[in-house]
Design an enzyme around this catalytic site. Structure first.
Site, PDB file in Angstrom:
ATOM      1  N   PRO A   1       0.768  -1.253   0.000  1.00  9.75           N
ATOM      2  CA  PRO A   1       0.000   0.000   0.000  1.00  9.75           C
ATOM      3  C   PRO A   1       0.799   1.304   0.000  1.00  9.75           C
ATOM      4  CG  PRO A   1       0.005  -0.944   2.181  1.00  9.75           C
ATOM      5  CD  PRO A   1       0.730  -1.928   1.292  1.00  9.75           C
ATOM      6  N   CYS A   2       1.457   1.573  -1.109  1.00 13.21           N
ATOM      7  CA  CYS A   2       2.223   2.815  -1.236  1.00 13.21           C
ATOM      8  C   CYS A   2       1.311   4.044  -1.231  1.00 13.21           C
ATOM      9  CB  CYS A   2       3.096   2.777  -2.488  1.00 13.21           C
ATOM     10  SG  CYS A   2       2.218   2.433  -4.012  1.00 13.21           S
ATOM     11  N   HIS A   3       0.035   3.859  -1.515  1.00 14.23           N
ATOM     12  CA  HIS A   3      -0.911   4.990  -1.504  1.00 14.23           C
ATOM     13  C   HIS A   3      -1.114   5.539  -0.092  1.00 14.23           C
ATOM     14  CE1 HIS A   3      -3.390   1.391  -0.792  1.00 14.23           C
ATOM     15  NE2 HIS A   3      -4.212   2.185  -0.134  1.00 14.23           N
TER      16      HIS A   3
END
Length: 158
Positions: free
Chosen positions: A112-114
């Site tokens: 989950p880089c967001h």
């Protein structure tokens, strides 16, 4: 697009945006190989899944691997900063390098880089585009389990 082999996911690509990838020579299509991935992504987008349980094997440097592992520890519905990730991996002065590794994440959403934002709370770059990042964060805010404290709900205004 999802790519990998019969046992692991190597990368995922958005249909649009600066990180869009195409099919490479030698790849072959197999929907059955990724049935579990698509089922879990469908559940995520329906608000029924907050954690993924998938075999991942992204290609990257040792530093990138450390950053991506730290991203997996950011809880659903929460955000953190590049500087905080740098501290998590014991590289407190490496916030910019963390940003570069975050941007090179080959398996967005699942890794989950967001959930990584600027230290001021500002939404920063995302391979699927800022509007997609904003949507993903709002989606998680909407489905964050009751009783789970969420810094996202407190810090970001949509």
């Amino acid at each position: 697009m999802i790519a990998g082999d019969e046992s692991v996911i190597k990368m995922m690509s958005f249909p649009r945006g600066r990180k869009q990838r195409g099919i490479e020579p030698g790849w072959c299509e197999s929907k059955s190989a990724f049935r579990s991935v698509t089922e879990q992504l469908d559940e995520y987008f329906q608000g029924d899944r907050i954690n993924f349980s998938l075999p991942l094997s992204p290609d990257g440097t040792e530093f990138q691997q450390q950053v991506w592992q730290a991203l997996l520890e950011i809880p659903y519905g929460h955000t953190t900063s590049y500087g905080d990730i740098a501290k998590m991996i014991n590289r407190p002065t490496a916030a910019r390098a963390v940003g570069t590794a975050n941007g090179a994440n080959p398996i967005p959403i699942i890794i989950p880089c967001h959930r990584v934002i600027g230290s001021t709370g500002k939404l920063t770059g995302f391979g699927g585009g800022i509007s997609t990042k904003k949507w993903l964060l709002a989606h998680e805010k909407k489905y964050c389990p009751a009783g789970q404290s969420s810094d996202l709900q407190q810090s970001l205004k949509f």
